[in-house]
Write a protein that holds these residues in place. Structure first.
Motif, short mmCIF file in Angstrom:
data_model
loop_
_atom_site.label_atom_id
_atom_site.label_comp_id
_atom_site.label_asym_id
_atom_site.label_seq_id
_atom_site.Cartn_x
_atom_site.Cartn_y
_atom_site.Cartn_z
N LYS A 1 0.81 -1.21 0.00
CA LYS A 1 0.00 0.00 0.00
C LYS A 1 0.84 1.26 0.00
CE LYS A 1 -3.74 2.31 2.49
NZ LYS A 1 -4.67 2.27 3.63
N TYR A 2 2.03 1.19 0.56
CA TYR A 2 2.87 2.38 0.72
C TYR A 2 4.18 2.21 -0.05
CZ TYR A 2 -0.36 2.87 4.64
OH TYR A 2 -1.49 2.95 5.42
N LEU A 3 4.75 3.31 -0.50
CA LEU A 3 6.06 3.34 -1.15
C LEU A 3 6.08 2.63 -2.50
CD1 LEU A 3 8.30 2.75 2.01
CD2 LEU A 3 7.75 4.91 0.89
N GLY A 4 4.92 2.55 -3.15
CA GLY A 4 4.88 2.07 -4.53
C GLY A 4 4.28 0.70 -4.69
N PHE A 5 3.30 0.57 -5.60
CA PHE A 5 2.60 -0.69 -5.80
C PHE A 5 3.44 -1.72 -6.55
CE2 PHE A 5 -1.76 1.68 -5.82
CZ PHE A 5 -1.55 2.05 -4.50
N ILE A 6 4.53 -1.28 -7.17
CA ILE A 6 5.43 -2.23 -7.83
C ILE A 6 6.24 -3.03 -6.80
CG2 ILE A 6 7.65 -2.19 -9.09
CD1 ILE A 6 6.33 -0.62 -11.25
N ASP A 7 6.20 -2.61 -5.55
CA ASP A 7 6.88 -3.31 -4.46
C ASP A 7 8.39 -3.35 -4.65
OD1 ASP A 7 4.53 -3.83 -3.08
OD2 ASP A 7 4.18 -5.73 -4.13
N SER B 1 11.09 9.37 1.23
CA SER B 1 10.21 9.57 0.08
C SER B 1 9.18 10.66 0.32
CB SER B 1 9.47 8.26 -0.26
OG SER B 1 8.52 8.49 -1.28
N PRO B 2 9.29 11.80 -0.38
CA PRO B 2 8.15 12.70 -0.48
C PRO B 2 7.19 12.13 -1.52
CG PRO B 2 10.02 13.61 -1.66
CD PRO B 2 10.49 12.33 -1.04
N ASN B 3 5.91 12.06 -1.19
CA ASN B 3 4.96 11.49 -2.14
C ASN B 3 3.61 12.17 -2.05
OD1 ASN B 3 3.41 9.43 -0.13
ND2 ASN B 3 5.61 9.32 0.28
N LEU B 4 2.88 12.15 -3.16
CA LEU B 4 1.64 12.88 -3.30
C LEU B 4 0.53 11.92 -3.71
CD1 LEU B 4 0.68 15.90 -3.21
CD2 LEU B 4 0.93 15.90 -5.70
N LEU B 5 -0.59 11.94 -2.97
CA LEU B 5 -1.71 11.03 -3.19
C LEU B 5 -2.96 11.84 -3.52
CD1 LEU B 5 -3.25 8.30 -3.01
CD2 LEU B 5 -3.40 8.69 -0.53
N LEU B 6 -3.64 11.44 -4.60
CA LEU B 6 -4.90 12.07 -4.99
C LEU B 6 -5.95 10.99 -5.20
CD1 LEU B 6 -6.61 14.52 -6.00
CD2 LEU B 6 -5.70 14.03 -8.31
N THR B 7 -7.10 11.11 -4.52
CA THR B 7 -8.21 10.19 -4.70
C THR B 7 -9.45 10.99 -5.10
OG1 THR B 7 -8.77 10.28 -2.34
CG2 THR B 7 -7.31 8.50 -3.07
N TYR C 1 2.11 9.48 -6.56
CA TYR C 1 3.45 9.69 -7.12
C TYR C 1 4.47 9.75 -6.00
CZ TYR C 1 7.35 11.53 -9.76
OH TYR C 1 8.59 11.67 -10.35
N TYR C 2 5.58 9.03 -6.18
CA TYR C 2 6.64 8.95 -5.17
C TYR C 2 7.99 9.33 -5.78
CZ TYR C 2 3.26 5.33 -3.69
OH TYR C 2 2.13 4.62 -3.40
N HIS C 3 8.75 10.11 -5.05
CA HIS C 3 10.18 10.26 -5.33
C HIS C 3 10.91 9.51 -4.23
CE1 HIS C 3 14.02 11.72 -6.58
NE2 HIS C 3 14.23 12.33 -5.43
N ASP D 1 19.90 7.86 -5.30
CA ASP D 1 18.79 7.99 -6.24
C ASP D 1 18.17 6.63 -6.52
OD1 ASP D 1 17.01 8.78 -8.20
OD2 ASP D 1 18.54 8.88 -9.77
N TRP D 2 17.15 6.27 -5.73
CA TRP D 2 16.51 4.95 -5.89
C TRP D 2 15.54 4.95 -7.07
CZ3 TRP D 2 17.37 0.20 -4.96
CH2 TRP D 2 16.35 -0.75 -4.89
N GLY D 3 14.77 6.04 -7.27
CA GLY D 3 13.89 6.09 -8.43
C GLY D 3 12.62 6.88 -8.16
N ASP D 4 11.70 6.85 -9.11
CA ASP D 4 10.40 7.50 -9.01
C ASP D 4 9.34 6.51 -9.47
OD1 ASP D 4 10.85 10.76 -8.75
OD2 ASP D 4 12.51 9.75 -9.76
N GLU D 5 8.14 6.65 -8.88
CA GLU D 5 7.07 5.74 -9.27
C GLU D 5 5.74 6.47 -9.34
OE1 GLU D 5 7.02 1.87 -7.51
OE2 GLU D 5 4.85 1.65 -7.71
#
Length: 406
Positions: free
Chosen positions: A293-299, A308-314, A327-329, A354-358
């Motif tokens: 659920k957190y830090l990216g659904f790709i696991d 990780s700064p991240n932004l959630l919109l529902t 969106y996660y950085h 730099d781990w990535g963005d999702e």
């Protein structure tokens, strides 16, 4: 339903859930001699059937049993994950006994779920779910709910009945105070002992005794929403002869917008310490969370050595339709330490953070209150820290899931 005509043996209810989920994955491994973030492509179908029976013998005694059958259908080359299949087993098999009006004792196999599921969860995303075996004392009175438990983790054995692993003990106290007008406060202590031999596993993955203290505050003020959770983690890493000193924190602020589709936007910052090699072992152990659920659904990311700064919109454009965009950085907390993945950690640079963005996107349609279909797509842009032997590649993931509860 009454068990007998006279009602002397209480009532029983039965039900279950059927879930089908199709995956199309690229760059997520699970093929021979490959790892995550290499050029791989897989397609497979997950099937899960859960059946339960709940027998309320009396006002004081309750018996609950829940079984599971989980399967994966794919080509011969796909290597199933440990959470993909379990060909018939018990998720729950326990008895509840109310010893007073406010206190009950649960004994047997049981799932654990607390708070936001950042630390303890049955991991519903997995095809097999997660369960434990032991005893729990449940206290509920006025504004307080307090669980005290001592359990052993039950690993999945796909071809035989699952057995509790007595080398993995999980125990603690989890309290929730709901007496505030617009907020809820969770306070907890969680202990996790793993006595398995270290073997060839990565440092910090076995032979340890960890203690986690946590505080979670969540609530609202008008259209504003907020959430904070975090705490220290300490103990010993016997496998590598070091003390353990780590911690995690999540802070989030959200806002309900007065617009047609009822959008809600959240900004979160997630932190979990990495190992700085200063004598103690500092990489946070995420325990037993709903990591998906957190830090990216790709696991691609455990809650360990991460920021990780991240932004959630529902949004809900229709009463039957729900939309989600997240969106996660992602950055490592310590460049010299690895960021553990879920289901296979790739080789990594020890000089880059730099781990990535999702980006994750889902849409859910509810046919009825008991049946829904979910479509999801995720894309992970691999950062410079990820350095597979064959060269890093991005990963993307499409899935669709149908669920029926009965």
């Amino acid at each position: 339903m009454p068990v007998d005509r006279c009602g002397q043996w209480g009532t029983v209810d039965v039900g279950g859930q059927l879930r089908l989920r199709y995956h199309h994955e690229q760059g997520m491994g699970q093929l021979p001699e490959t790892s995550r973030f290499q050029d791989t492509e897989t397609d497979f179908l997950l099937t899960r059937l859960r059946l339960y029976t709940n027998w309320k013998v009396s006002d004081r005694v309750r018996l609950y049993a829940e079984g599971i059958y989980a399967d994966v259908s794919t080509s011969d080359l796909y290597i199933p994950r440990a959470i993909d299949d379990n060909y018939g087993d018990f998720l729950n098999l326990f008895v509840d006994v109310a010893v007073t009006d406010s206190t009950a004792v649960r004994v047997g196999r049981q799932e654990l779920l607390y708070g936001s599921q950042r630390v303890v969860s049955p991991l519903d995303w997995a095809n097999t779910r997660r369960t434990f075996e032991g005893v729990k004392i449940m206290y509920n009175e006025c504004d307080w709910s307090i669980d005290t438990f001592f359990t052993n983790y039950v690993p999945v054995d796909d071809t035989d009945l699952d057995q509790a692993d007595y080398n993995q003990r999980f125990y603690g106290v989890y309290g929730v105070y709901s007496g505030l007008e617009n907020a809820t406060v969770d306070m907890y202590y969680l202990g996790y002992d793993d006595d398995r031999a270290l073997g060839s596993n990565a440092a910090g993955s076995r032979d340890f005794s960890l203690h986690t203290l946590g505080l979670r505050i969540s609530g609202s003020q008008g259209d504003w929403l907020y959430e904070f959770e975090g705490g220290p983690q300490f103990g010993r890493q016997s496998g590598i002869g070091a003390n353990h000193s780590a911690g995690f924190a999540t802070a989030g602020i959200g806002r309900k917008l007065d617009m047609k589709w009822k959008p809600t936007i959240w900004f979160y910052y997630d932190y979990a310490s990495g190992n700085s090699a200063d004598g103690d072992f500092n990489r946070y152990n995420q325990l037993f969370p709903l990591a998906h659920k957190y830090l990216g659904f790709i696991d691609a990311t455990q809650r360990a050595n991460i920021e990780s700064p991240n932004l959630l919109l529902t949004m809900t454009p229709h009463e039957k339709v729900s939309l989600l965009f997240w969106y996660y950085h992602l950055m490592s907390n310590t460049a010299g330490d690895i960021v553990p993945s879920i289901g296979g950690t790739p080789t990594q640079s020890t000089s880059s953070k730099d781990w990535g963005d999702e980006l994750d996107a889902t849409v859910q349609y509810k046919f009825t209150p008991r049946s829904n279909i979910l479509f999801g797509y995720s894309y992970f842009w691999a950062g410079n820290k990820i350095t597979p032997v064959a060269g890093a590649t991005d990963a993307d993931f499409f899935y669709t899931q149908w669920e029926l509860n009965f």
